[in-house]
Scaffold this motif. Structure first.
Motif, PDB file in Angstrom:
ATOM      1  N   SER A 193      20.136   7.091   7.173  1.00 15.14           N
ATOM      2  CA  SER A 193      18.677   7.173   7.430  1.00 15.14           C
ATOM      3  C   SER A 193      18.078   6.830   6.483  1.00 15.14           C
ATOM      4  O   SER A 193      17.942   7.568   5.249  1.00 15.14           O
ATOM      5  CB  SER A 193      18.516   8.606   8.220  1.00 15.14           C
ATOM      6  N   TYR A 194      17.079   5.708   6.516  1.00 14.18           N
ATOM      7  CA  TYR A 194      16.353   5.451   5.433  1.00 14.18           C
ATOM      8  C   TYR A 194      14.760   5.045   6.108  1.00 14.18           C
ATOM      9  O   TYR A 194      14.569   4.723   7.113  1.00 14.18           O
ATOM     10  CB  TYR A 194      16.831   4.051   4.881  1.00 14.18           C
ATOM     11  N   THR A 211       0.771  -1.022  -0.020  1.00 14.60           N
ATOM     12  CA  THR A 211       0.095  -0.023   0.016  1.00 14.60           C
ATOM     13  C   THR A 211       0.710   1.324  -0.130  1.00 14.60           C
ATOM     14  O   THR A 211       1.842   1.293   0.431  1.00 14.60           O
ATOM     15  CB  THR A 211      -0.991  -0.086   1.398  1.00 14.60           C
ATOM     16  N   ALA A 212       0.378   2.154  -0.463  1.00 21.28           N
ATOM     17  CA  ALA A 212       0.931   3.616  -0.426  1.00 21.28           C
ATOM     18  C   ALA A 212       0.915   3.990   1.171  1.00 21.28           C
ATOM     19  O   ALA A 212       0.027   3.940   1.946  1.00 21.28           O
ATOM     20  CB  ALA A 212       0.228   4.815  -1.248  1.00 21.28           C
ATOM     21  N   LEU A 213       1.842   4.779   1.427  1.00 23.25           N
ATOM     22  CA  LEU A 213       2.025   5.448   2.705  1.00 23.25           C
ATOM     23  C   LEU A 213       2.329   6.932   2.566  1.00 23.25           C
ATOM     24  O   LEU A 213       2.996   7.530   1.653  1.00 23.25           O
ATOM     25  CB  LEU A 213       3.046   4.900   3.571  1.00 23.25           C
ATOM     26  N   ALA A 214       1.692   7.570   3.859  1.00 24.45           N
ATOM     27  CA  ALA A 214       1.861   8.904   3.644  1.00 24.45           C
ATOM     28  C   ALA A 214       3.442   9.187   4.869  1.00 24.45           C
ATOM     29  O   ALA A 214       3.658   8.480   5.297  1.00 24.45           O
ATOM     30  CB  ALA A 214       0.827   9.902   4.524  1.00 24.45           C
ATOM     31  N   GLU A 215       3.864  10.449   4.529  1.00 22.72           N
ATOM     32  CA  GLU A 215       4.976  10.872   5.453  1.00 22.72           C
ATOM     33  C   GLU A 215       4.905  10.424   6.916  1.00 22.72           C
ATOM     34  O   GLU A 215       5.752   9.841   7.489  1.00 22.72           O
ATOM     35  CB  GLU A 215       5.471  12.309   5.314  1.00 22.72           C
ATOM     36  N   ALA A 216       3.601  10.555   7.463  1.00 24.55           N
ATOM     37  CA  ALA A 216       3.490  10.555   8.904  1.00 24.55           C
ATOM     38  C   ALA A 216       3.509   9.236   9.176  1.00 24.55           C
ATOM     39  O   ALA A 216       3.545   8.654  10.310  1.00 24.55           O
ATOM     40  CB  ALA A 216       2.110  11.188   9.253  1.00 24.55           C
ATOM     41  N   GLU A 217       3.389   8.177   8.217  1.00 26.47           N
ATOM     42  CA  GLU A 217       3.447   6.758   8.368  1.00 26.47           C
ATOM     43  C   GLU A 217       4.753   6.207   8.349  1.00 26.47           C
ATOM     44  O   GLU A 217       4.837   4.872   8.392  1.00 26.47           O
ATOM     45  CB  GLU A 217       2.497   6.021   7.428  1.00 26.47           C
ATOM     46  N   LEU A 218       5.737   7.085   8.159  1.00 33.51           N
ATOM     47  CA  LEU A 218       7.253   6.174   8.133  1.00 33.51           C
ATOM     48  C   LEU A 218       7.645   6.462   9.243  1.00 33.51           C
ATOM     49  O   LEU A 218       7.628   7.384  10.129  1.00 33.51           O
ATOM     50  CB  LEU A 218       7.719   7.157   7.058  1.00 33.51           C
ATOM     51  N   GLU A 219       8.826   5.617   9.572  1.00 33.11           N
ATOM     52  CA  GLU A 219       9.768   5.844  10.658  1.00 33.11           C
ATOM     53  C   GLU A 219      11.037   5.706   9.867  1.00 33.11           C
ATOM     54  O   GLU A 219      11.483   4.796   9.318  1.00 33.11           O
ATOM     55  CB  GLU A 219       9.461   5.147  11.808  1.00 33.11           C
ATOM     56  N   TYR A 220      12.175   6.648  10.451  1.00 31.85           N
ATOM     57  CA  TYR A 220      13.340   6.439   9.850  1.00 31.85           C
ATOM     58  C   TYR A 220      14.392   5.514  10.616  1.00 31.85           C
ATOM     59  O   TYR A 220      14.550   6.112  11.702  1.00 31.85           O
ATOM     60  CB  TYR A 220      13.965   8.096   9.361  1.00 31.85           C
ATOM     61  N   ASN A 221      15.034   4.897   9.839  1.00 30.61           N
ATOM     62  CA  ASN A 221      16.059   3.807  10.406  1.00 30.61           C
ATOM     63  C   ASN A 221      17.613   4.595  10.404  1.00 30.61           C
ATOM     64  O   ASN A 221      17.948   4.494   9.120  1.00 30.61           O
ATOM     65  CB  ASN A 221      15.984   2.442  10.089  1.00 30.61           C
ATOM     66  N   PRO A 222      18.015   4.900  11.518  1.00 35.19           N
ATOM     67  CA  PRO A 222      19.429   5.721  11.125  1.00 35.19           C
ATOM     68  C   PRO A 222      20.700   4.587  11.011  1.00 35.19           C
ATOM     69  O   PRO A 222      21.682   4.968  10.224  1.00 35.19           O
ATOM     70  CB  PRO A 222      19.631   6.600  12.480  1.00 35.19           C
ATOM     71  N   GLU A 223      20.293   3.386  11.026  1.00 35.44           N
ATOM     72  CA  GLU A 223      21.361   2.513  10.887  1.00 35.44           C
ATOM     73  C   GLU A 223      21.095   1.547   9.470  1.00 35.44           C
ATOM     74  O   GLU A 223      21.726   0.554   9.414  1.00 35.44           O
ATOM     75  CB  GLU A 223      21.267   1.463  12.270  1.00 35.44           C
ATOM     76  N   HIS A 224      20.194   2.049   8.550  1.00 35.97           N
ATOM     77  CA  HIS A 224      19.904   1.343   7.573  1.00 35.97           C
ATOM     78  C   HIS A 224      21.412   1.385   6.701  1.00 35.97           C
ATOM     79  O   HIS A 224      22.042   2.089   6.432  1.00 35.97           O
ATOM     80  CB  HIS A 224      18.940   1.935   6.752  1.00 35.97           C
ATOM     81  N   VAL A 225      21.621   0.121   6.002  1.00 34.96           N
ATOM     82  CA  VAL A 225      22.882  -0.093   5.257  1.00 34.96           C
ATOM     83  C   VAL A 225      22.451  -0.069   3.837  1.00 34.96           C
ATOM     84  O   VAL A 225      21.548  -1.219   3.370  1.00 34.96           O
ATOM     85  CB  VAL A 225      23.596  -1.366   5.667  1.00 34.96           C
ATOM     86  N   SER A 226      22.857   0.528   2.881  1.00 30.89           N
ATOM     87  CA  SER A 226      22.549   0.643   1.405  1.00 30.89           C
ATOM     88  C   SER A 226      24.076   0.175   0.715  1.00 30.89           C
ATOM     89  O   SER A 226      24.904   0.438   1.135  1.00 30.89           O
ATOM     90  CB  SER A 226      22.140   1.825   0.891  1.00 30.89           C
ATOM     91  N   ARG A 227      23.671  -0.511  -0.465  1.00 30.66           N
ATOM     92  CA  ARG A 227      25.151  -0.787  -1.375  1.00 30.66           C
ATOM     93  C   ARG A 227      24.994   0.650  -2.189  1.00 30.66           C
ATOM     94  O   ARG A 227      24.591   0.736  -3.308  1.00 30.66           O
ATOM     95  CB  ARG A 227      24.856  -1.942  -2.116  1.00 30.66           C
ATOM     96  N   ALA A 228      25.978   1.471  -1.800  1.00 31.03           N
ATOM     97  CA  ALA A 228      26.013   2.784  -2.371  1.00 31.03           C
ATOM     98  C   ALA A 228      26.898   2.556  -3.754  1.00 31.03           C
ATOM     99  O   ALA A 228      28.156   1.892  -3.576  1.00 31.03           O
ATOM    100  CB  ALA A 228      26.742   3.912  -1.842  1.00 31.03           C
ATOM    101  N   ILE A 229      27.059   2.835  -4.970  1.00 31.41           N
ATOM    102  CA  ILE A 229      27.787   2.714  -6.304  1.00 31.41           C
ATOM    103  C   ILE A 229      28.301   4.069  -6.944  1.00 31.41           C
ATOM    104  O   ILE A 229      27.440   4.961  -6.705  1.00 31.41           O
ATOM    105  CB  ILE A 229      27.115   1.760  -7.078  1.00 31.41           C
ATOM    106  N   TYR A 230      29.476   4.077  -7.381  1.00 32.56           N
ATOM    107  CA  TYR A 230      29.579   5.286  -8.383  1.00 32.56           C
ATOM    108  C   TYR A 230      29.694   4.348  -9.681  1.00 32.56           C
ATOM    109  O   TYR A 230      30.175   3.405  -9.986  1.00 32.56           O
ATOM    110  CB  TYR A 230      31.027   5.538  -8.189  1.00 32.56           C
TER     111      TYR A 230
END
Length: 1004
Positions: free
Chosen positions: A455-456, A244-263
């Motif tokens: 943060s994600y 489902t779609a979510l509004a901004e108020a239905e989010l919480e931000y995880n500051p420890e999220h790990v992404s695979r960043a690429i150049y």
């Protein structure tokens, strides 16, 4: 200023009061014991006394009361429940029925109906109840209807459990979700009532109620008719775990999220026209971009640059590759790539206009270089990969430059066939990312991969990452509402004021609000779609008709009734087409729209603005904002006059409560106790005291230490109230009260202090500052009563004739103090206050405190010269006590010498005769005798202690201003100690003083 001076004096008095109790005679010690120990029934027993004193024991009027010193365990709980049954049950309906000049409304933010009550609920509900009870006491008609937020995915998921939605119809899902919500509501409501919360429990509101849903649809229709609600295909936060779609108020931000960043490199196949001449001789330049979401590369439509920034073409020392990057990012990229980067050309971003790159993984796809304001130099390369389908800012660029917004993902977050056979059906957050990186590596476009902790956004209910994907949804255009909302918010009072900035910032960041959800458990969006064209049918006539049906039958009828009933001919004739051309929509409204429209369903139409919304700081981006936006859109004003933003309940270590840490505090265990001895039954009042005492505008700590401290504070307060009750035995203020003008000056002075006390308490409650109320109460008891007034009046109270003017004067004030203190703590400790009121004199049996009004004070209590007379005497006493540190003041005679003038006249008002053992001045000094003269005698005995001082008199706003000097001579008294009152006022050791002789002779 005099009061400031007196504050210092009273601190000295506090110490002296303790010394006098500790060093006083046998009777003083007996009185101390009698006030701190009671029999099983709460009566006071005299201490063991000498045979001489035993002759007079029955004539000393020691405090007696059946008010228990302590209530613990089952007795405490039973007492609270009894008081709730007798005193609280009809309070809300009673106060709504009475006539009142003013109303007061706290609109209850609906808690979510998906779990058991917790301390966060207690903090919020008790804070509201404290203010509501205060308003009832001061005579206002309180409007407080509790409510529950009943729709949404979490309830749906918990209700279905392991069943899932497979094979269940929307109506079956809704039936299970409604039953689950009702059970949670019943548990929460019972807890709120046990905490002593006064509310309209019979008219509570629920967002699943048909009448509520109808009111919500009217708000929806009003906003739609004004153009604030529209349907569009644009990127939204999408939860694959919830589908489902979510509004901004239905989010919480995880500051420890790990992404695979690429150049990644995008080969430049067409040089920007402005660079063609400068780049002569340079071949195969690649634009270097950075992203933390590799899976979005297949959806790339452009690369954005900052027009005013400086860019460079740099050559790698290790392989001679030419890269286009922002000049100021060169140093960090050198370190990242582990090779020198030689600049071979520098220019401004605006010169990149017209450049075209080739897409690294999609043959023949061209990618434009485009200017954008959102590009920053904080991270990356200064050139931003742009996928309009998967970024809010990317979408803005696409809208401006007419780029495609193709979505390659389905609702489960998997690549569709549009992404190509290599990626189809792969989850973008896992194997899809792996495959995209592999494809980039194979074509030589991958320059560097690194882990990025950042943060994600996560779905606040499933705790899983969300993605951004385009979808056809219903939106509120908050950008067009923002300015008016901010204007209205500036008219609202915000406590604490520091929260206003966060509220305004939240409004600034929000350009649109997605209000449609792809679920079954919610309020259906009242829209029909044409079978062939997909065009939406929604008018004021269709919405009004659906709202009427919802009010009568509830929103289940959206699935139960045939479409001919939902879209009857008389409604359809206002538009073209046949009813068979349309199908009903399947989306429901965002629960933030549900609760945000509560003002329309709950608030009274007379003003339809609440005096206050009181919620936790998480509602800054939630209910506070959704309520403001819907109200401003529908009726051009805020739904509240003030906002109170409180913090969260945390452990005593400041940690967020969680079951895994084992630091969760259950309010039911706080009240009723547990098997662990460390968790006794504290009762509801201790829980309420914890709320009131805390600084609710920050994080609120709770645990064994804070609860034990709260219980101790309530116990001390109970003992003070018991002392007052014990000294009002057989006193009826209705017939025995003394007129203030006939009272002793110190008694009048206490009425003056009580009046000031009531003003401070009233102001604190009006500011939602119950913590300040407690501090004011404790200071009044400790400084003004225990250390000052009580220590002075005990002799008169216990030893004067029972019906004497002096004793009745004192009792009159004690009754006023008891009444004022009881009412002042009643909003915080309603159970204790009602219990005290049952024992207090002056009212008929069956009366309840909350139906009898607020603290009573009179302007008569403030008399010119009264403060100066008492405070002047206290200043003199302060000098005297300082001159005999550690010695018993009762063993001295004082000579007070003051030159003729205002201070002398004030002291004469306390002692008319030149010498006295029983004057008000002698009582204030707590000495054997006071001599008042214009100068010290010249023949002072050798043991005399002499001291000097001055006292500033300031009357009538400074019109009378006099700094008066005084001298004091303290001489050990030659009088004997009276065997009854223990004062040094008897002629001989075997003789009573004149006062005690009179009392004893009358008694026999």
């Amino acid at each position: 200023m005099l009061l400031c001076r007196f504050s210092a004096v009273s601190q000295t008095l506090a110490g002296w009061g303790r010394r006098s109790t500790r060093r006083g005679g046998l009777l003083h010690r007996a009185l101390t014991i009698s006030c701190s120990r009671g029999s099983g029934e709460g009566s006071v027993k005299p201490a063991r006394v000498s045979s001489a004193q035993g002759l007079y024991r029955d004539t000393v009027l020691l405090p007696r009361t059946d008010f228990p010193m302590k209530l613990t365990g089952r007795k405490l709980l039973d007492r609270e429940l009894e008081i709730q049954k007798c005193g609280f049950a009809d309070l809300y309906s009673w106060q709504r029925a009475r006539k009142a000049k003013k109303d007061f409304c706290i609109h209850d933010g609906p808690p979510y109906a998906n779990g058991d009550p917790h301390v966060g609920h207690a903090l919020n509900k008790i804070l509201k109840d404290i203010r509501n009870r205060f308003e009832v006491l001061r005579g206002r008609q309180v409007h407080y209807i509790p409510g529950w937020d009943c729709h949404g995915l979490p309830i749906e998921l918990k209700a279905l459990g392991d069943l899932g939605t497979s094979g269940l119809s929307p109506l079956q899902i809704r039936q299970k979700a409604r039953a689950f919500a009702k059970e949670a509501i019943a548990r929460q409501k019972a807890a709120f009532q046990r905490w002593g919360v006064m509310a309209d429990w019979y008219q509570s509101y629920y967002t699943y109620d048909g009448a509520y849903e109808a009111a919500e649809l009217k708000v929806f229709q009003e906003m739609h008719s004004k153009g604030f609600i529209y349907q569009d295909y644009k990127p939204v936060f999408w939860s694959p775990s919830s589908r489902t779609a979510l509004a901004e108020a239905e989010l919480e931000y995880n500051p420890e999220h790990v992404s695979r960043a690429i150049y990644v490199t995008f080969p430049l196949i067409k040089l920007p026209p402005k660079l063609a001449s400068q780049a002569a001789g340079l071949n195969r330049i690649s634009v270097l971009v950075w992203t933390t979401q590799p899976w979005t590369i297949p959806a790339n439509q452009a690369i954005c640059y900052m027009p005013k920034a400086q860019y460079s073409v740099v050559k790698r020392a290790d392989n001679s590759q030419l890269l286009l990057v922002a000049t100021e990012r060169t140093t960090s990229l050198t370190a990242l790539l582990g090779t020198e980067l030689e600049s071979v050309g520098t220019f401004t971003g605006s010169q990149l206009e017209g450049g075209i790159c080739s897409h690294p993984t999609i043959p023949d796809k061209e990618v434009q270089l485009l200017p954008a304001d959102h590009v920053t130099m904080a991270k990356g390369t200064g050139l931003v990969h742009t996928a309009p389908a998967h970024g809010m800012e990317d979408y803005s660029v696409a809208s401006h430059f007419k780029l495609l917004v193709d979505c390659m993902l389905d609702g489960d977050g998997r690549f569709t066939e549009l992404a190509g056979p290599e990626l189809q059906n792969l989850s973008v957050m896992t194997e899809g990312t792996d495959k995209v990186i592999s494809m980039l590596k194979d074509c030589g476009a991958l320059v560097k991969e690194e882990q990025c902790v950042h943060s994600y956004p996560y779905d606040w209910r499933t705790k899983q990452p969300v993605i951004i994907r385009p979808s056809r949804q219903w939106f509120i255009n908050t950008a067009s509402l923002k300015d008016k909302a901010k204007e209205e918010l500036q008219k609202v009072r915000v406590l604490p004021e520091s929260a206003r900035g966060s509220l305004l910032a939240m409004l600034d960041r929000r350009t649109y609000w997605c209000i449609s959800r792809q679920r079954s458990w919610g309020v259906p969006i009242p829209v029909f779609y044409h079978r062939e064209t997909g065009e939406a049918l929604i008018t004021k006539h269709t919405v009004s008709h659906i709202a009427k049906l919802f009010k009568e039958k509830g929103s289940d009828c959206w699935w139960e009734l045939p479409i001919e009933t939902l879209l009857p001919a008389e409604v359809l004739k206002k538009v073209t087409g046949l009813v068979t051309d349309y199908v009903r929509g399947e989306d429901v409204l965002d629960i933030w729209f549900d609760s945000g429209a509560s003002w329309a369903a709950v608030l009274e139409e007379s003003d339809s603005r609440a005096d206050a919304y009181v919620e936790g700081k998480d509602q800054i981006g939630g209910w506070f904002q959704s309520s403001l936006l819907t109200s401003v859109a529908a009726r051009n004003k805020a739904p509240y006059k003030s906002l109170v933003v409180h913090g969260f309940a945390v452990s005593e270590k400041g940690e967020k409560m969680s079951k895994s840490l084992g630091n969760v505090v259950d309010p039911d265990l706080v009240i009723n106790g547990g098997e662990d001895p460390s968790m006794p039954a504290y009762g509801a009042d201790v829980l309420r005291w914890w709320v009131a005492e805390s600084n609710v505008f920050s994080e609120v700590q709770i645990g064994p230490t804070s609860l034990s401290s709260a219980r101790e504070s309530v116990g001390k307060l109970r003992n003070t109230l018991r002392f007052l009750l014990g000294n009002l035995q057989s006193f009826d203020p209705r017939v025995q009260a003394v007129d203030p003008r006939e009272m002793h000056y110190i008694d009048q002075y206490l009425l003056h202090l009580l009046r000031e006390f009531s003003i401070k308490v009233t102001d604190a409650y009006s500011e939602f500052d119950a913590g300040r109320v407690i501090r004011v109460v404790q200071a009044f008891i400790t400084r003004d009563l225990s250390s000052f007034y009580f220590s002075i009046i005990k002799d008169r109270l216990y030893c004067d004739p029972e019906d004497s003017l002096g004793r009745r004067s004192c009792q009159t004030v004690l009754e006023e103090i008891l009444d004022g203190l009881t009412r002042s703590i009643a909003p915080i400790l309603p159970h204790l206050a009602e219990e005290v009121y049952l024992h207090a004199p002056g009212h008929d049996e069956g009366e309840t405190l909350f139906k009898s009004g607020w603290i009573k004070s009179s302007s008569v209590w403030r008399r010119p010269g009264l403060e100066e007379a008492v405070e002047g005497a206290c200043a003199i006493r302060d000098s005297f006590l300082s001159s005999i540190p550690g010695k018993n003041a009762a063993r001295y005679e004082l000579t007070i010498a003051i030159e003729p003038g205002l201070l002398f006249e004030l002291m004469e008002s306390l002692q008319e005769e030149p010498t006295s053992t029983s004057s008000q001045l002698a009582e204030l000094m707590m000495v054997a005798r006071v001599n008042l003269s214009s100068e010290l005698p010249r023949d002072l005995p050798p043991g005399a202690v002499v001291s000097h001082g001055t006292f500033l008199i300031n009357l009538e706003g400074g019109v009378i201003h006099e700094n008066s000097a005084y001298s004091i001579a303290a001489v050990p008294t030659s009088a004997a100690r009276c065997s009854r009152c223990r004062r040094h006022t008897a002629k001989s050791a075997d003789c009573l003083c004149l006062r005690c002789q009179t009392v004893v002779s009358q008694a026999h």
